[in-house]
Motif scaffolding. Sequence first.
Motif, PDB file in Angstrom:
ATOM      1  N   ALA A  41       0.793  -1.231   0.103  1.00 16.43           N
ATOM      2  CA  ALA A  41       0.020  -0.180  -0.110  1.00 16.43           C
ATOM      3  C   ALA A  41       0.847   1.303  -0.007  1.00 16.43           C
ATOM      4  O   ALA A  41       2.052   0.993   0.301  1.00 16.43           O
ATOM      5  N   GLN A  42       0.038   2.468  -0.499  1.00 10.25           N
ATOM      6  CA  GLN A  42       0.944   3.549  -0.448  1.00 10.25           C
ATOM      7  C   GLN A  42       0.642   4.577   0.577  1.00 10.25           C
ATOM      8  O   GLN A  42      -0.637   5.062   0.715  1.00 10.25           O
ATOM      9  N   GLY A  43       1.662   4.895   1.607  1.00  9.02           N
ATOM     10  CA  GLY A  43       1.364   5.698   2.429  1.00  9.02           C
ATOM     11  C   GLY A  43       1.945   7.045   2.623  1.00  9.02           C
ATOM     12  O   GLY A  43       2.842   7.142   3.184  1.00  9.02           O
ATOM     13  N   TYR A  44       1.143   7.979   1.759  1.00  7.50           N
ATOM     14  CA  TYR A  44       1.692   9.233   1.766  1.00  7.50           C
ATOM     15  C   TYR A  44       0.881  10.325   2.413  1.00  7.50           C
ATOM     16  O   TYR A  44       1.368  10.933   3.349  1.00  7.50           O
ATOM     17  N   SER A  45      -0.356  10.102   1.977  1.00  3.51           N
ATOM     18  CA  SER A  45      -1.319  11.315   2.671  1.00  3.51           C
ATOM     19  C   SER A  45      -1.700  11.213   3.959  1.00  3.51           C
ATOM     20  O   SER A  45      -1.614   9.918   4.579  1.00  3.51           O
ATOM     21  N   GLU A  46      -1.858  12.357   4.861  1.00  3.86           N
ATOM     22  CA  GLU A  46      -2.213  12.360   6.087  1.00  3.86           C
ATOM     23  C   GLU A  46      -3.289  13.441   6.168  1.00  3.86           C
ATOM     24  O   GLU A  46      -3.754  14.362   5.340  1.00  3.86           O
ATOM     25  N   GLY A 104      -2.439  16.474   2.126  1.00  4.79           N
ATOM     26  CA  GLY A 104      -2.670  15.786   0.880  1.00  4.79           C
ATOM     27  C   GLY A 104      -2.074  16.523  -0.213  1.00  4.79           C
ATOM     28  O   GLY A 104      -0.937  16.333  -0.704  1.00  4.79           O
ATOM     29  N   SER A 105      -2.709  17.603  -0.695  1.00  6.29           N
ATOM     30  CA  SER A 105      -2.070  18.275  -1.527  1.00  6.29           C
ATOM     31  C   SER A 105      -0.885  19.150  -1.287  1.00  6.29           C
ATOM     32  O   SER A 105       0.114  19.119  -1.748  1.00  6.29           O
ATOM     33  N   ASP A 106      -0.781  19.430   0.148  1.00  6.14           N
ATOM     34  CA  ASP A 106       0.629  19.828   0.749  1.00  6.14           C
ATOM     35  C   ASP A 106       1.199  18.669   1.333  1.00  6.14           C
ATOM     36  O   ASP A 106       1.475  18.804   2.582  1.00  6.14           O
ATOM     37  N   THR A 143      -3.823   8.499   5.681  1.00  4.46           N
ATOM     38  CA  THR A 143      -5.073   8.254   5.537  1.00  4.46           C
ATOM     39  C   THR A 143      -5.253   7.957   3.884  1.00  4.46           C
ATOM     40  O   THR A 143      -4.444   8.392   3.226  1.00  4.46           O
ATOM     41  N   TRP A 144      -6.647   7.744   3.414  1.00  2.93           N
ATOM     42  CA  TRP A 144      -6.966   7.487   2.344  1.00  2.93           C
ATOM     43  C   TRP A 144      -6.067   6.327   1.528  1.00  2.93           C
ATOM     44  O   TRP A 144      -5.645   6.423   0.262  1.00  2.93           O
ATOM     45  N   ILE A 145      -5.458   5.425   2.292  1.00  2.86           N
ATOM     46  CA  ILE A 145      -4.795   4.296   1.836  1.00  2.86           C
ATOM     47  C   ILE A 145      -5.621   3.399   1.005  1.00  2.86           C
ATOM     48  O   ILE A 145      -6.459   2.612   1.666  1.00  2.86           O
ATOM     49  N   THR A 146      -5.372   3.304  -0.060  1.00  4.75           N
ATOM     50  CA  THR A 146      -6.340   2.570  -1.142  1.00  4.75           C
ATOM     51  C   THR A 146      -5.857   1.047  -0.874  1.00  4.75           C
ATOM     52  O   THR A 146      -4.803   0.727  -0.952  1.00  4.75           O
ATOM     53  N   LEU A 147      -6.975   0.356  -0.543  1.00  2.00           N
ATOM     54  CA  LEU A 147      -6.915  -1.361  -0.266  1.00  2.00           C
ATOM     55  C   LEU A 147      -5.836  -1.649   0.795  1.00  2.00           C
ATOM     56  O   LEU A 147      -5.221  -2.767   0.622  1.00  2.00           O
ATOM     57  N   GLY A 153      -3.252  14.269  -7.813  1.00  2.00           N
ATOM     58  CA  GLY A 153      -2.855  15.733  -7.972  1.00  2.00           C
ATOM     59  C   GLY A 153      -4.148  16.180  -7.925  1.00  2.00           C
ATOM     60  O   GLY A 153      -4.749  16.278  -9.026  1.00  2.00           O
ATOM     61  N   SER A 154      -4.843  17.280  -7.360  1.00  2.00           N
ATOM     62  CA  SER A 154      -6.119  17.510  -7.410  1.00  2.00           C
ATOM     63  C   SER A 154      -5.994  18.696  -8.538  1.00  2.00           C
ATOM     64  O   SER A 154      -5.003  19.344  -8.909  1.00  2.00           O
ATOM     65  N   THR A 155      -7.261  18.752  -9.143  1.00  2.00           N
ATOM     66  CA  THR A 155      -7.442  19.961 -10.267  1.00  2.00           C
ATOM     67  C   THR A 155      -6.922  21.325 -10.087  1.00  2.00           C
ATOM     68  O   THR A 155      -5.984  21.747 -10.841  1.00  2.00           O
ATOM     69  N   GLU A 156      -7.070  21.473  -8.861  1.00  6.04           N
ATOM     70  CA  GLU A 156      -6.548  23.235  -8.422  1.00  6.04           C
ATOM     71  C   GLU A 156      -5.212  23.174  -8.433  1.00  6.04           C
ATOM     72  O   GLU A 156      -4.649  24.007  -8.688  1.00  6.04           O
ATOM     73  N   VAL A 157      -4.853  22.131  -7.788  1.00 10.07           N
ATOM     74  CA  VAL A 157      -3.380  22.308  -7.498  1.00 10.07           C
ATOM     75  C   VAL A 157      -2.434  21.918  -8.936  1.00 10.07           C
ATOM     76  O   VAL A 157      -1.594  22.355  -9.202  1.00 10.07           O
TER      77      VAL A 157
HETATM   78  C1  LIG Z   1      -9.653   7.540  -4.878  1.00  9.55           C
HETATM   79  C2  LIG Z   1      -8.509   8.089  -3.929  1.00  9.55           C
HETATM   80  C3  LIG Z   1      -7.380   6.918  -3.674  1.00  9.55           C
HETATM   81  C4  LIG Z   1      -6.306   7.555  -2.872  1.00  9.55           C
HETATM   82  N1  LIG Z   1      -5.275   6.729  -2.649  1.00  9.55           N
HETATM   83  C5  LIG Z   1      -4.305   6.873  -1.761  1.00  9.55           C
HETATM   84  C6  LIG Z   1      -3.317   6.145  -1.449  1.00  9.55           C
HETATM   85  O1  LIG Z   1      -3.331   4.876  -1.697  1.00  9.55           O
HETATM   86  N2  LIG Z   1      -2.301   6.560  -0.582  1.00  9.55           N
HETATM   87  C7  LIG Z   1      -2.227   7.851  -0.147  1.00  9.55           C
HETATM   88  O2  LIG Z   1      -1.135   8.432   0.293  1.00  9.55           O
HETATM   89  N3  LIG Z   1      -3.282   8.812  -0.633  1.00  9.55           N
HETATM   90  C8  LIG Z   1      -4.077   8.468  -1.295  1.00  9.55           C
HETATM   91  N4  LIG Z   1      -5.012   9.291  -1.749  1.00  9.55           N
HETATM   92  C9  LIG Z   1      -4.940  10.576  -1.310  1.00  9.55           C
HETATM   93  C10 LIG Z   1      -5.088  11.584  -2.120  1.00  9.55           C
HETATM   94  O3  LIG Z   1      -3.544  11.628  -2.657  1.00  9.55           O
HETATM   95  C11 LIG Z   1      -5.462  13.149  -1.734  1.00  9.55           C
HETATM   96  O4  LIG Z   1      -6.647  12.812  -1.497  1.00  9.55           O
HETATM   97  C12 LIG Z   1      -5.066  14.176  -2.341  1.00  9.55           C
HETATM   98  O5  LIG Z   1      -3.718  14.418  -2.389  1.00  9.55           O
HETATM   99  C13 LIG Z   1      -5.628  15.449  -2.019  1.00  9.55           C
HETATM  100  O6  LIG Z   1      -5.416  15.674  -0.790  1.00  9.55           O
HETATM  101  P1  LIG Z   1      -6.549  15.900   0.322  1.00  9.55           P
HETATM  102  O7  LIG Z   1      -7.635  14.757   0.387  1.00  9.55           O
HETATM  103  O8  LIG Z   1      -5.823  15.985   1.611  1.00  9.55           O
HETATM  104  O9  LIG Z   1      -7.146  17.460   0.042  1.00  9.55           O
HETATM  105  P2  LIG Z   1      -6.733  18.661   0.218  1.00  9.55           P
HETATM  106  O10 LIG Z   1      -5.237  18.985  -0.076  1.00  9.55           O
HETATM  107  O11 LIG Z   1      -6.932  19.166   1.640  1.00  9.55           O
HETATM  108  O12 LIG Z   1      -7.394  19.708  -0.645  1.00  9.55           O
HETATM  109  C14 LIG Z   1      -8.812  19.991  -0.475  1.00  9.55           C
HETATM  110  C15 LIG Z   1      -9.227  20.711  -1.653  1.00  9.55           C
HETATM  111  O13 LIG Z   1      -8.574  22.251  -1.444  1.00  9.55           O
HETATM  112  C16 LIG Z   1      -7.964  22.119  -2.933  1.00  9.55           C
HETATM  113  N5  LIG Z   1      -6.597  22.800  -2.785  1.00  9.55           N
HETATM  114  C17 LIG Z   1      -5.512  22.605  -1.702  1.00  9.55           C
HETATM  115  N6  LIG Z   1      -4.651  23.246  -1.953  1.00  9.55           N
HETATM  116  C18 LIG Z   1      -4.800  24.195  -2.833  1.00  9.55           C
HETATM  117  C19 LIG Z   1      -4.022  25.313  -3.015  1.00  9.55           C
HETATM  118  N7  LIG Z   1      -2.904  25.415  -2.974  1.00  9.55           N
HETATM  119  N8  LIG Z   1      -4.688  26.122  -4.040  1.00  9.55           N
HETATM  120  C20 LIG Z   1      -5.863  25.851  -4.597  1.00  9.55           C
HETATM  121  N9  LIG Z   1      -6.570  24.782  -4.176  1.00  9.55           N
HETATM  122  C21 LIG Z   1      -6.136  24.015  -3.261  1.00  9.55           C
HETATM  123  C22 LIG Z   1      -7.902  21.080  -3.193  1.00  9.55           C
HETATM  124  O14 LIG Z   1      -7.967  21.164  -4.863  1.00  9.55           O
HETATM  125  C23 LIG Z   1      -9.219  20.333  -3.029  1.00  9.55           C
HETATM  126  O15 LIG Z   1     -10.125  20.658  -3.835  1.00  9.55           O
HETATM  127  C24 LIG Z   1      -6.443   8.864  -2.385  1.00  9.55           C
HETATM  128  C25 LIG Z   1      -7.438   9.727  -2.906  1.00  9.55           C
HETATM  129  C26 LIG Z   1      -8.464   9.229  -3.731  1.00  9.55           C
HETATM  130  C27 LIG Z   1      -9.512  10.294  -3.940  1.00  9.55           C
END
Ligand SMILES: Cc1cc2nc3c(=O)[nH]c(=O)nc-3n(C[C@H](O)[C@H](O)[C@H](O)COP(=O)(O)OP(=O)(O)OC[C@H]3O[C@@H](n4cnc5c(N)ncnc54)[C@H](O)[C@@H]3O)c2cc1C
Length: 396
Positions: free
Chosen positions: A138-143, A147-149, A171-175, A378-382
């Motif tokens: 599993a991939q353990g990056y997000s907390e 997430g984005s940061d 968190t959000w650790i797929t499977l 990587g979210s659309t906004e980022v």
């Molecule tokens: C289906 C799925 C599978 C995933 N699997 C894994 C996994 O296996 N392992 C893992 O580690 N992670 C996983 N993730 C987590 C994923 O990497 C994070 O959800 C993602 O990086 C976004 O982080 P966040 O959810 O904390 O949202 P946030 O970073 O809190 O963002 C919330 C909102 O704010 C916006 N935002 C944030 N920063 C900015 C900025 N600077 N400017 C403008 N807008 C901004 C974002 O675009 C978003 O709309 C998974 C996520 C999903 C949806």
Amino acid sequence: MTQTDVQPPFRADHAPHPDYNAMPDAEFRAVVRHFIETHYPDIPRHLLRRLRWQEVCPWYAVLARTGWLAPTWPQALGGMGLNAGKHLILIEEYERFGCARMHDIGTVMLGPLLIQFGTQAQQDHYLTRILSGEDIWAQGYSEPGAGSDLAALRTEALRDGDHWVLNGQKTWITLGADANMIFVLARTDKSVRKQAGISFLLVPMEAPGVTVREIENLEGHAEFCEVFFDNVRIPIGNIVGEVNGGWAMAKALLGHERVFIGAPRLSASALARLEEIARREGVWSDPVFRDRFTQLEMDLADLSDLFETYVERLRTGAPIGADVGLLKICQSELYQRISEEMLQVAGSLGGAQLTDATARLDTAGTWLAARPTTIFGGSTEVMRNVVARASLDLPK
Ligand SMILES: Cc1cc2nc3c(=O)[nH]c(=O)nc-3n(C[C@H](O)[C@H](O)[C@H](O)COP(=O)(O)OP(=O)(O)OC[C@H]3O[C@@H](n4cnc5c(N)ncnc54)[C@H](O)[C@@H]3O)c2cc1C
């Protein structure tokens, strides 16, 4: 073959692979089709949800035994040695047949990282165990709060003799509940710039102090997990690369990942389903609908052209470029728009529950599946921010 008689370790048992890269694309495509039709086990196809390990294990076993598990790894390390162009053909054919996605974090993410940055001992141990199915990663990056940061992560590893002691939460650790191993980005130095104090650790999920809690997705499937680390002791050899050098490695493979995430196949298959639904519901000849459909069709053609641009860069070894974010944005937003149009025209089919036979018309499921595509990888906004800075040279 029942699911209970398919258990790792799986041993490769096949003749050496030919040089697939030297084959004309059409010939390679035919090889892949024949392989799938001959070997795909009796498990569901065309599912929108991810299968759990026990369900998908027979497919993993087939791929492991035939040497098809790790398409991009060098043949000398147990892979198929495919270049990017041939790998895409493989993915397209899996998608066309509706093959279930098996647990691929080990083959797609960790394997290439170890091949590039791991020690010989790490490669010998972990690559072998991925190929045999003994280690599911599993991939353990997000907390929460990172997430984005991602560089804001707070999970911490402190050195204590021959061990790292890990504390924190992912968190959000797929499977994650199916995995016996997780790779974790953890802070190993708080005194430096935040990106400079992060290391890449390999953590057994059964180590004392690891707790896994499942999270259900919108469809009610336990697709994700939270993973907690409470004084988890990890041998010092379980670090990949340099101490405090984890950030650069973790980012190294992101560009390639974004090309594959940006492939038009999801939108293409959703558009075909939209046409089928429109015909069933009697709106296919409606000029207002056809106007909207044609717009989506043209956007898909544009996306396919854009995708080819990046595939060509991969083929020729040119840098991917930060503008690859555009591809990810176009693909995920188009997929969402098609899924919204599906709901519009589906009428009574809109809430139809999945069975194998009607999976292709799971309209609500497609709509739900399209939601997270603008978030992960990587979210659309980022992505827009990255493109604005790196390609358009706009100010922060
Ligand atoms: C289906 C799925 C599978 C995933 N699997 C894994 C996994 O296996 N392992 C893992 O580690 N992670 C996983 N993730 C987590 C994923 O990497 C994070 O959800 C993602 O990086 C976004 O982080 P966040 O959810 O904390 O949202 P946030 O970073 O809190 O963002 C919330 C909102 O704010 C916006 N935002 C944030 N920063 C900015 C900025 N600077 N400017 C403008 N807008 C901004 C974002 O675009 C978003 O709309 C998974 C996520 C999903 C949806």
